[in-house]
Write an enzyme that holds these catalytic residues in place. Structure first.
Site, PDB file in Angstrom:
ATOM      1  N   GLY A  57      25.731  32.041  53.329  1.00 30.89           N
ATOM      2  CA  GLY A  57      26.417  31.496  54.355  1.00 30.89           C
ATOM      3  C   GLY A  57      27.723  32.435  54.667  1.00 30.89           C
ATOM      4  CB  CYS A  84      23.750  35.511  50.041  1.00 35.97           C
ATOM      5  SG  CYS A  84      24.897  36.917  50.578  1.00 35.97           S
ATOM      6  CE1 TYR A  85      30.765  30.538  50.017  1.00 31.49           C
ATOM      7  CE2 TYR A  85      29.358  29.136  49.865  1.00 31.49           C
ATOM      8  CZ  TYR A  85      30.535  29.383  49.906  1.00 31.49           C
ATOM      9  OH  TYR A  85      31.517  28.630  49.804  1.00 31.49           O
ATOM     10  CG  HIS A 172      19.550  37.182  52.243  1.00 34.72           C
ATOM     11  ND1 HIS A 172      19.932  35.883  52.538  1.00 34.72           N
ATOM     12  CD2 HIS A 172      20.788  37.812  52.788  1.00 34.72           C
ATOM     13  CE1 HIS A 172      21.427  35.918  52.884  1.00 34.72           C
ATOM     14  NE2 HIS A 172      21.675  36.775  53.044  1.00 34.72           N
ATOM     15  CD  GLU A 174      16.700  34.164  52.601  1.00 35.00           C
ATOM     16  OE1 GLU A 174      17.913  34.077  52.885  1.00 35.00           O
ATOM     17  OE2 GLU A 174      16.486  34.805  51.443  1.00 35.00           O
ATOM     18  CB  SER A 226       5.807  18.390  77.925  1.00 28.69           C
ATOM     19  OG  SER A 226       5.521  19.105  76.680  1.00 28.69           O
ATOM     20  CG  ASP A 230       6.103  20.845  69.789  1.00 28.40           C
ATOM     21  OD1 ASP A 230       5.340  21.312  69.031  1.00 28.40           O
ATOM     22  OD2 ASP A 230       7.104  21.459  70.139  1.00 28.40           O
ATOM     23  CE  LYS A 371       6.491  25.218  68.933  1.00 26.18           C
ATOM     24  NZ  LYS A 371       6.341  24.117  70.024  1.00 26.18           N
TER      25      LYS A 371
END
Length: 515
Positions: A57, A84-85, A172, A174, A226, A230, A371
């Site tokens: 963060g 990290c944070y 990090h 990730e 649409s 999704d 997704k």
């Protein structure tokens, strides 16, 4: 949470990488759920996670308004990993010292591993490349902790408590820039937390269909579609769960791709075989946008009018009790900003209180998925390949790809350019290799030469990006010959265009769409 099985909990402190943590863990076939850092301790205990991760963060732990957690979180007996944070917060709460570093560290760093028995199991002990992004660092570790690894500017780049339950990483794991990051996370998730890798799309589908069937009990569900992946996957799930009780509504706003309304109608009626209503609202949308140039105002006007038309149509279907939406996990995190302090990025996913206005109960079968997981689900449902791997298309349609005034003429121009881009990308076999490929119509004109005469015509910007989930993206390095072909065809075959430029910006700092 709909999934039943072992899972990891990520507490979000506003890091731009929080969603990536969840994605990496799901890639290990372990479900991961993101919640705000402010989640009450009793609620965390009630969830019974196999492990907890404190995200990074932008804050500093020594600031008066720094986001905090209850110190008792660290003594629940559940493994905790601070990133990290998260590392700095853990150390701060337990008696360590955090301070601004004289030399901020952003980018690659070489890690020297001192202990490879836990987080770094299976990794070389001498060196490992990692990605740093911090302005503070740990100056002194808490009592009872030991150093697992260090870097040139971070003497305590990785630490752990003697209990073997608390761990911290200054870097990090990730991000893709930490090549062994997934291995480090796997050690935490699978070895330390001993989470069972039971997160499978097949089991998710079975559970979701059963839950919807149980919830609806044969009552009608209305779904706005649409034609994108999704809403199509959502429709296919609901068809399994409620059968003829599903009613799909498609609003043709006139801002779609070329021939899209016809294609969507045929697919839903003939291939999916669902109750389907197509509303031709092109003139209503065009009238609403007649004097609008501000992108946010475009989105809001389109959103409000869509809701109004959808509401009008839904009320004509007797006995409807549920409203379904194809909301994804990133939509929830980015649009509604309910999962932590991260800033709201998008506004067009919000439904503006539609469920309450229609007095309908909300069903969101995809709200826990990213997704690529939705596409896996589409394959499991047996949907056509072309439907599953259709490129994302903005909710407000071409209105946000037409910078400035929206008109019939400008829509038609962009539709033709879009069709050419799609055709050439398909010929090159690159449609599925990229996240999105589309033209943007700019609100400027430039001087050119067509034939023997000077022209003063419009400019198309070509945007082609590579991404895995849309959260981050980079421009695609298309072959020059392909770029030349696309540009040449647009300038020669689309009346009113005499210049094509290529967008080479990444997300961040840019967004994928221009508006």
């Amino acid at each position: 949470m709909g999934f039943k099985g072992d899972f990891l909990l990520v507490l979000d402190f506003g890091s731009q990488y929080t969603q990536l943590i969840a994605r990496r863990i799901r890639e290990l076939k372990v479900y991961c759920q993101i919640e705000p850092f402010s989640l009450e301790l009793k609620d965390i205990q009630a969830l019974q996670p196999k492990g907890i991760i404190l995200s990074g963060g932008p804050a500093s732990v020594y600031e008066s308004d720094a986001p905090m957690v209850n110190k008792e979180l660290l003594s629940l007996g559940v493994p905790v990993l601070g990133i990290c944070y998260g590392l700095q917060l853990m150390a701060h709460l337990l008696g360590g010292k955090v301070a601004p570093t004289q030399k901020r560290e952003y980018g690659p760093a070489s890690l020297e591993i001192a202990d490879s028995s836990s987080l770094f199991f299976g990794l070389e002990e001498n060196e490992c490349q990692v990605w740093m992004s911090h302005g503070d660092r740990l100056e002194a570790i808490p009592p009872g902790f030991s150093t697992l690894a260090s870097s040139q500017n971070a003497p305590y780049a990785a630490i752990s408590a003697g209990t073997g339950r608390l761990f911290g990483l200054q870097f990090h794991p990730e991000v893709v820039h930490t090549p062994k990051g997934k291995d480090i996370l796997a050690n935490f998730v699978l070895r330390i937390c001993q989470a069972s890798p039971s997160w499978e799309i097949t089991s998710f589908l079975e559970q979701t269909v059963a839950e919807i069937a149980k919830t609806t009990r044969g009552r009608k569900v209305v779904l706005g579609v649409s034609g994108g992946v999704d809403s199509t996957v959502t429709a296919a799930i609901l068809k399994r769960a409620v059968g003829e009780g599903l009613h799909c509504i498609f609003v043709d706003n006139g801002l779609l791709r070329k021939n899209e309304a016809k294609q969507v109608t045929e697919f839903y009626q003939k291939e999916l075989g669902v109750n389907f209503t197509c509303v031709d609202a092109r003139q209503r949308f065009l009238k609403a946008l007649a004097k609008v140039t501000n992108p946010e105002e475009k989105r809001k006007k389109i959103g409000r009018l869509f809701i109004r038309i959808f509401e009008e149509t839904a009320r004509t279907i007797p006995g409807v009790e549920f409203l379904a939406q194809g909301t994804l996990y990133p939509d929830i995190i980015e649009s509604r900003s309910v999962k932590g302090p991260s800033a709201t990025i998008k506004s067009h996913h919000n439904v503006g209180g539609l469920p309450a206005r229609l007095k309908l109960k909300l069903i969101e079968p995809l709200k826990e998925l990213f997704k690529d997981e939705v596409r896996q689900l589409g394959q499991e449902l047996g949907l056509p390949h072309a439907s599953i791997y259709r490129q994302p298309f903005p909710g407000p349609g071409l209105a946000v790809r037409i910078l400035g005034k929206v008109s019939d003429e400008r829509i038609a121009l962009l539709q033709e350019a879009d069709a050419l881009v799609e055709e050439e990308m398909s010929k090159a076999g690159l449609t599925e290799a990229v996240w999105q490929a589309f033209p943007v119509l700019l609100p400027v004109r430039t001087v050119g030469v067509k034939g023997d005469a000077r022209s003063y015509e419009q400019v198309i910007a070509l945007r082609v990006v590579e991404s895995k989930d849309g959260m981050t993206a980079d421009f695609a390095r298309l072959p020059y010959d392909l770029l030349a072909t696309i540009a040449s065809r647009i300038m020669n075959e689309v009346p009113g265009v005499n210049r094509v430029v290529y967008d080479i910006s990444s997300k961040p700092p840019s967004t994928i769409e221009w508006e």
